[in-house]
Design a protein around this motif. Structure first.
Motif, PDB file in Angstrom:
ATOM      1  N   GLU A 288      64.537  34.952  63.088  1.00 34.47           N
ATOM      2  CA  GLU A 288      64.745  33.939  63.168  1.00 34.47           C
ATOM      3  C   GLU A 288      64.823  32.225  62.866  1.00 34.47           C
ATOM      4  O   GLU A 288      64.651  31.607  62.403  1.00 34.47           O
ATOM      5  N   LEU A 289      62.531  32.649  63.619  1.00 37.50           N
ATOM      6  CA  LEU A 289      62.016  31.439  63.504  1.00 37.50           C
ATOM      7  C   LEU A 289      61.427  31.810  62.111  1.00 37.50           C
ATOM      8  O   LEU A 289      59.692  30.581  62.010  1.00 37.50           O
ATOM      9  N   VAL A 290      61.286  32.417  61.107  1.00 34.44           N
ATOM     10  CA  VAL A 290      60.724  32.158  60.182  1.00 34.44           C
ATOM     11  C   VAL A 290      61.106  31.910  58.831  1.00 34.44           C
ATOM     12  O   VAL A 290      62.589  32.450  58.528  1.00 34.44           O
ATOM     13  N   SER A 291      60.900  30.951  58.334  1.00 35.05           N
ATOM     14  CA  SER A 291      61.646  29.776  56.636  1.00 35.05           C
ATOM     15  C   SER A 291      60.790  29.812  55.779  1.00 35.05           C
ATOM     16  O   SER A 291      59.586  29.369  55.992  1.00 35.05           O
ATOM     17  N   GLU A 292      61.621  29.651  54.820  1.00 37.71           N
ATOM     18  CA  GLU A 292      60.636  28.572  54.080  1.00 37.71           C
ATOM     19  C   GLU A 292      60.040  26.967  54.274  1.00 37.71           C
ATOM     20  O   GLU A 292      58.448  27.302  53.853  1.00 37.71           O
ATOM     21  N   GLU A 293      60.508  26.845  55.358  1.00 36.92           N
ATOM     22  CA  GLU A 293      60.194  25.452  55.766  1.00 36.92           C
ATOM     23  C   GLU A 293      58.731  25.949  56.749  1.00 36.92           C
ATOM     24  O   GLU A 293      58.161  24.950  56.884  1.00 36.92           O
ATOM     25  N   ARG A 294      58.773  26.855  57.499  1.00 35.10           N
ATOM     26  CA  ARG A 294      58.152  27.930  58.245  1.00 35.10           C
ATOM     27  C   ARG A 294      57.807  28.911  58.438  1.00 35.10           C
ATOM     28  O   ARG A 294      58.544  30.004  58.974  1.00 35.10           O
ATOM     29  N   PRO A 295      56.687  29.042  57.342  1.00 36.38           N
ATOM     30  CA  PRO A 295      56.922  30.825  56.762  1.00 36.38           C
ATOM     31  C   PRO A 295      55.604  31.383  58.147  1.00 36.38           C
ATOM     32  O   PRO A 295      55.373  30.818  59.053  1.00 36.38           O
ATOM     33  N   LEU A 296      56.114  33.342  58.001  1.00 41.60           N
ATOM     34  CA  LEU A 296      55.108  33.732  57.936  1.00 41.60           C
ATOM     35  C   LEU A 296      54.115  33.221  58.637  1.00 41.60           C
ATOM     36  O   LEU A 296      53.265  33.145  57.677  1.00 41.60           O
ATOM     37  N   LEU A 297      53.155  33.811  59.736  1.00 45.27           N
ATOM     38  CA  LEU A 297      52.309  33.003  60.154  1.00 45.27           C
ATOM     39  C   LEU A 297      51.197  34.308  60.726  1.00 45.27           C
ATOM     40  O   LEU A 297      50.120  34.253  60.311  1.00 45.27           O
ATOM     41  N   PHE A 298      52.164  35.342  61.363  1.00 44.49           N
ATOM     42  CA  PHE A 298      51.502  36.120  61.724  1.00 44.49           C
ATOM     43  C   PHE A 298      52.128  37.621  61.032  1.00 44.49           C
ATOM     44  O   PHE A 298      53.028  37.882  60.885  1.00 44.49           O
ATOM     45  N   ARG A 299      51.051  38.595  61.177  1.00 42.66           N
ATOM     46  CA  ARG A 299      51.580  39.852  61.390  1.00 42.66           C
ATOM     47  C   ARG A 299      51.770  40.765  62.451  1.00 42.66           C
ATOM     48  O   ARG A 299      51.152  39.578  63.643  1.00 42.66           O
ATOM     49  N   LYS A 300      52.040  41.905  62.342  1.00 41.04           N
ATOM     50  CA  LYS A 300      52.302  42.914  63.959  1.00 41.04           C
ATOM     51  C   LYS A 300      51.207  42.436  64.617  1.00 41.04           C
ATOM     52  O   LYS A 300      50.035  43.087  63.747  1.00 41.04           O
ATOM     53  N   VAL A 301      51.003  43.081  66.371  1.00 39.80           N
ATOM     54  CA  VAL A 301      49.662  43.082  67.108  1.00 39.80           C
ATOM     55  C   VAL A 301      50.234  44.702  67.791  1.00 39.80           C
ATOM     56  O   VAL A 301      51.785  43.939  68.821  1.00 39.80           O
ATOM     57  N   LYS A 302      49.652  45.391  68.728  1.00 41.00           N
ATOM     58  CA  LYS A 302      50.378  45.779  68.993  1.00 41.00           C
ATOM     59  C   LYS A 302      48.478  45.456  70.199  1.00 41.00           C
ATOM     60  O   LYS A 302      47.772  45.245  70.008  1.00 41.00           O
ATOM     61  N   TYR A 303      48.974  44.936  71.749  1.00 38.31           N
ATOM     62  CA  TYR A 303      48.156  44.645  72.766  1.00 38.31           C
ATOM     63  C   TYR A 303      47.474  46.088  73.541  1.00 38.31           C
ATOM     64  O   TYR A 303      47.971  47.453  73.209  1.00 38.31           O
ATOM     65  N   GLU A 304      45.976  45.777  73.329  1.00 37.25           N
ATOM     66  CA  GLU A 304      44.917  47.161  73.839  1.00 37.25           C
ATOM     67  C   GLU A 304      44.165  46.758  75.260  1.00 37.25           C
ATOM     68  O   GLU A 304      43.457  45.296  74.056  1.00 37.25           O
ATOM     69  N   GLU A 305      44.344  47.417  75.988  1.00 37.04           N
ATOM     70  CA  GLU A 305      42.659  46.806  76.956  1.00 37.04           C
ATOM     71  C   GLU A 305      41.497  46.513  76.653  1.00 37.04           C
ATOM     72  O   GLU A 305      41.395  45.620  76.352  1.00 37.04           O
ATOM     73  N   SER A 306      41.112  47.152  75.752  1.00 39.39           N
ATOM     74  CA  SER A 306      40.256  47.860  75.484  1.00 39.39           C
ATOM     75  C   SER A 306      39.474  46.411  74.152  1.00 39.39           C
ATOM     76  O   SER A 306      38.531  45.738  74.182  1.00 39.39           O
TER      77      SER A 306
END
Length: 324
Positions: A288-306
């Motif tokens: 819902e926070l992605v739009s033409e005015e505010r395009p997608l800024l990030f790809r998905k990530v998974k947290y890894e401690e190392s």
């Protein structure tokens, strides 16, 4: 080299200003007991959007418990070395300095940390939890339960402020999400302008809730290209936006760039309670926070401690690799 000069592995060649010379920042102070109206939610949103770091009051943690959780760590640090070695750090939990990784690393922090998985309980490894002082485990357990509520109250209010279902951020980080504690011990250093207790970084977390030392300053944040000292406000907790929340909000909330300095004469302690996504969850911007005015800024990530530790020790940011 002077006998007071720290060993070379701690020294930053680009010397920073003496900690006492920096100006104090006037951080917003938010009464989170008032997060029951749209106006209060928007005030929280505005503060975190601008600063990435705020203070909260009326957070539901009793003053005696704040006092106690700081005290039990100071009592642990004062124990003989052989007693503390029972909780010796291995990989990412226990007491000691961060494990050294191979490669082109920044100087070592002038500090030691006690890192513990707190919740859910099945993630705990009690061999790293101090048995002395005897009440340590009970106090941290009670404080951890309070911290779950604090994190949830803030994440729900931030979701509402963006016209999302209030559980949106909590849903996106998975069930159960992880709460871990990082107790920080900063010994005095005769030349504090040569070292950092905690090198400049952004937390690779969702949120971090910090209990500062009651007397000794050390936390600093960067705003508009300038570093500021963070004041000590009795009874208040510091909230830092982490990179995971910056990703979830598609850049609405910016992670706080901060660092910790040390004192020339007095030791300093602090305690961070950190919210992390479930380790099996990939975190990406809320649709819902992605739009033409505010395009997608990030790809998905998974947290890894190392991976997070390597980024921290090399001065890089996970979020930079997530940018599209």
């Amino acid at each position: 080299m002077s006998s007071q000069t720290p060993p070379p592995k701690y020294i930053y060649e680009d010397h920073h200003d003496h900690p006492a010379l920096l100006p104090m920042i006037d951080l917003p102070i938010i009464d989170i007991s008032q997060l029951t109206t749209a106006e209060a939610d928007q005030n929280l949103r505005s503060a975190l959007s601008e600063y990435g770091c705020i203070m909260i009051t009326n957070h539901g943690v009793e003053s005696w418990l704040l006092e106690k959780v700081g005290m039990v760590f100071k009592q642990f640090v004062a124990l003989p070395e052989e007693e503390k070695l029972k909780c010796k750090r291995e990989a990412f939990q226990g007491f000691g300095a961060d494990p050294a990784l191979a490669g082109d690393l920044l100087p070592v922090d002038w500090s030691a940390r006690l890192v513990l998985n707190v919740l859910p309980q099945e993630f705990r490894e009690l061999k790293y939890w101090p048995e002395n002082p005897p009440e340590f485990r009970e106090v941290v357990d009670e404080y951890g339960s309070k911290m779950v509520t604090v994190h949830e109250v803030i994440l729900k209010a931030l979701a509402r402020s963006l016209n999302l279902k209030e559980t949106t951020f909590l849903d996106k980080i998975g069930e159960p999400w992880i709460l871990y504690a990082r107790f920080n011990f900063y010994p005095p250093c005769p030349m504090p302008d040569l070292v950092f207790g905690l090198k400049p970084h952004c937390d690779a977390t969702v949120l971090t809730v910090l209990l500062q030392d009651k007397e000794v300053h050390g936390l600093q944040i960067e705003k508009d290209g300038q570093w500021f000292r963070v004041p000590i406000v009795p009874g208040a907790l510091v909230i830092n936006v982490g990179e995971q929340l910056e990703i979830l909000s598609n850049g609405e909330f910016k992670s706080s760039h901060h660092r910790a300095t040390v004192d020339s004469e007095r030791q300093r302690t602090s305690m961070a309670m950190i919210c992390l996504p479930n380790p099996e969850v990939e975190v990406g911007p809320v649709e819902e926070l992605v739009s033409e005015e505010r395009p997608l800024l990030f790809r998905k990530v998974k947290y890894e401690e190392s991976l997070q530790l390597r980024y921290y020790q090399t001065g890089k940011r996970i979020i930079d690799d997530a940018r599209i």
